[in-house]
Design an enzyme around this catalytic site. Structure first.
Site, PDB file in Angstrom:
ATOM      1  N   LYS A   1       0.777  -1.408   0.018  1.00 35.99           N
ATOM      2  CA  LYS A   1      -0.057  -0.102  -0.030  1.00 35.99           C
ATOM      3  C   LYS A   1       1.045   1.422  -0.056  1.00 35.99           C
ATOM      4  O   LYS A   1       1.941   1.289   0.688  1.00 35.99           O
ATOM      5  CB  LYS A   1      -0.930   0.009   1.169  1.00 35.99           C
ATOM      6  CG  LYS A   1      -1.850   1.432   1.560  1.00 35.99           C
ATOM      7  CD  LYS A   1      -2.764   0.859   2.639  1.00 35.99           C
ATOM      8  CE  LYS A   1      -3.387   2.026   2.939  1.00 35.99           C
ATOM      9  NZ  LYS A   1      -4.570   1.482   4.053  1.00 35.99           N
TER      10      LYS A   1
HETATM   11  C1  5RP Z   1      -3.098   3.898   8.507  1.00 32.43           C
HETATM   12  C2  5RP Z   1      -3.400   3.124   7.172  1.00 32.43           C
HETATM   13  C3  5RP Z   1      -4.649   3.640   6.916  1.00 32.43           C
HETATM   14  O1  5RP Z   1      -5.503   2.321   6.612  1.00 32.43           O
HETATM   15  C4  5RP Z   1      -4.570   4.281   5.755  1.00 32.43           C
HETATM   16  O2  5RP Z   1      -3.920   5.307   5.987  1.00 32.43           O
HETATM   17  C5  5RP Z   1      -5.789   4.546   4.966  1.00 32.43           C
HETATM   18  O3  5RP Z   1      -6.726   5.227   5.113  1.00 32.43           O
HETATM   19  P1  5RP Z   1      -6.913   6.824   4.476  1.00 32.43           P
HETATM   20  O4  5RP Z   1      -7.235   6.376   3.191  1.00 32.43           O
HETATM   21  O5  5RP Z   1      -7.725   7.515   5.510  1.00 32.43           O
HETATM   22  O6  5RP Z   1      -5.473   7.484   4.351  1.00 32.43           O
HETATM   23  O7  5RP Z   1      -2.853   2.399   6.961  1.00 32.43           O
HETATM   24  O8  5RP Z   1      -1.918   3.765   9.009  1.00 32.43           O
END
Ligand code: 5RP
Length: 295
Positions: A203
């Site tokens: 991610k």
């Molecule tokens: C935090 C994360 C969250 O799941 C991620 O940030 C996704 O959320 P957003 O779209 O609100 O940023 O991994 O550590």
């Protein structure tokens, strides 16, 4: 009884149809074991190779984030509209009905809060509990360049090793500390390190310049976080640009659950991620769905 009559010539051996050796639909996944592939095929739709994940794990370090005060009210009704749920085991066990039937990517790191150093995490879920919960995947942060970089990489390595034993993929989340640069060079470094240590998916955040190179340099699928709440039109445009430049989906939180129309956002994201819609087309769809229209 043994069927001796069936031992005869003339069966269909399919001589004219070679065995399918294309092996797997996901980038970097051809050599995974069967269970790992089966779980990845729950996370990513095989028809498109993409996913719309709903992230609501923020409470593990932020407490009752806006939109997550009562997850039973705000999140549970959204579950049917996402491909995958990303959350902590606490949220899963307390607010998500098991009948929901959605694959879950389980947040498996913790150990900090917004009041302290974010990169100082530990592995917060034993593999047995991930198995017990039927997790389709596990997730933890790598904090490249941060104070506890080494520890965070070690956390993800532990999850990858445990997950590989049980066929559960690990998503490495490229965490950024409060004052860290967020550019293509940084995310190119972080996502590549994540893939090289064995994460089956990664991610990242989207960046305006050079996102396609982040994707090209990462040998496994990348999904993007949404980050802070944006106007819906901008969030959908960002999702479109990420997909157009090779992302395999989104794992968004605040831009969904802080919207006045969270279901509309999920439908619009689905149109972008799976349906080939542009940001503008998706925004029109969002506008047309009205407030949290469930149909
Ligand atoms: C935090 C994360 C969250 O799941 C991620 O940030 C996704 O959320 P957003 O779209 O609100 O940023 O991994 O550590």
């Amino acid at each position: 009884m043994a069927d001796l009559d069936d031992i005869k010539d003339g069966k269909d051996w399919g001589e004219d149809r070679p065995v399918d050796t294309s092996r797997f639909f996901l980038k970097g996944g051809a050599n995974h074991d069967w269970g790992m592939k089966a779980r990845l095929a729950k996370i990513f739709r095989p028809e498109t190779g993409r996913t719309v994940m709903l992230a609501f794990d923020h409470g593990y370090f932020q407490g009752p984030t806006t939109g997550l005060e009562r997850m039973d009210l705000s999140i549970a009704p959204l579950a049917p509209h996402a491909d995958v749920l990303m959350c902590t085991r606490g949220a899963l066990r307390t607010v998500i009905p098991p009948e929901t039937g959605k694959p879950v990517v389980l947040r498996c790191s913790a150990g900090n809060s917004i009041l302290t150093e974010l990169s100082n995490e530990l592995v917060s879920v034993e593999i047995e509990d991930a198995v017990r919960l039927g997790a389709a995947g596990m997730a933890a942060q790598v904090y490249i360049g941060a104070e506890y970089e080494h520890k965070s990489i070690s956390n993800v390595v532990k999850l990858i090793d445990a997950g590989t034993r049980y066929g559960i993929p690990t998503m490495a989340v490229t965490g950024v500390g409060a004052d860290m640069v967020r550019d293509a060079r940084y995310f190119g470094l972080a996502t590549r390190i994540a893939a090289e240590i064995g994460a089956q998916l990664v991610k990242s955040y989207f960046v305006d310049e050079g996102f396609e190179k982040i994707v090209l340099g990462c040998p496994v699928p990348i999904v993007i976080a949404g980050g802070k709440k944006l106007p819906e039109r901008d969030a959908l445009e960002m999702a479109y640009r990420a997909i157009d430049q090779g992302a395999a989906g989104v794992d968004m939180g605040r831009n969904v659950f802080q919207s006045e129309n969270s279901i509309g956002m999920l439908k619009a994201l689905e149109a972008v991620v799976h349906g080939g819609a542009t940001g503008q087309e998706a925004y029109e769809l969002f506008r047309d769905t009205g407030q949290n229209v469930a149909a």
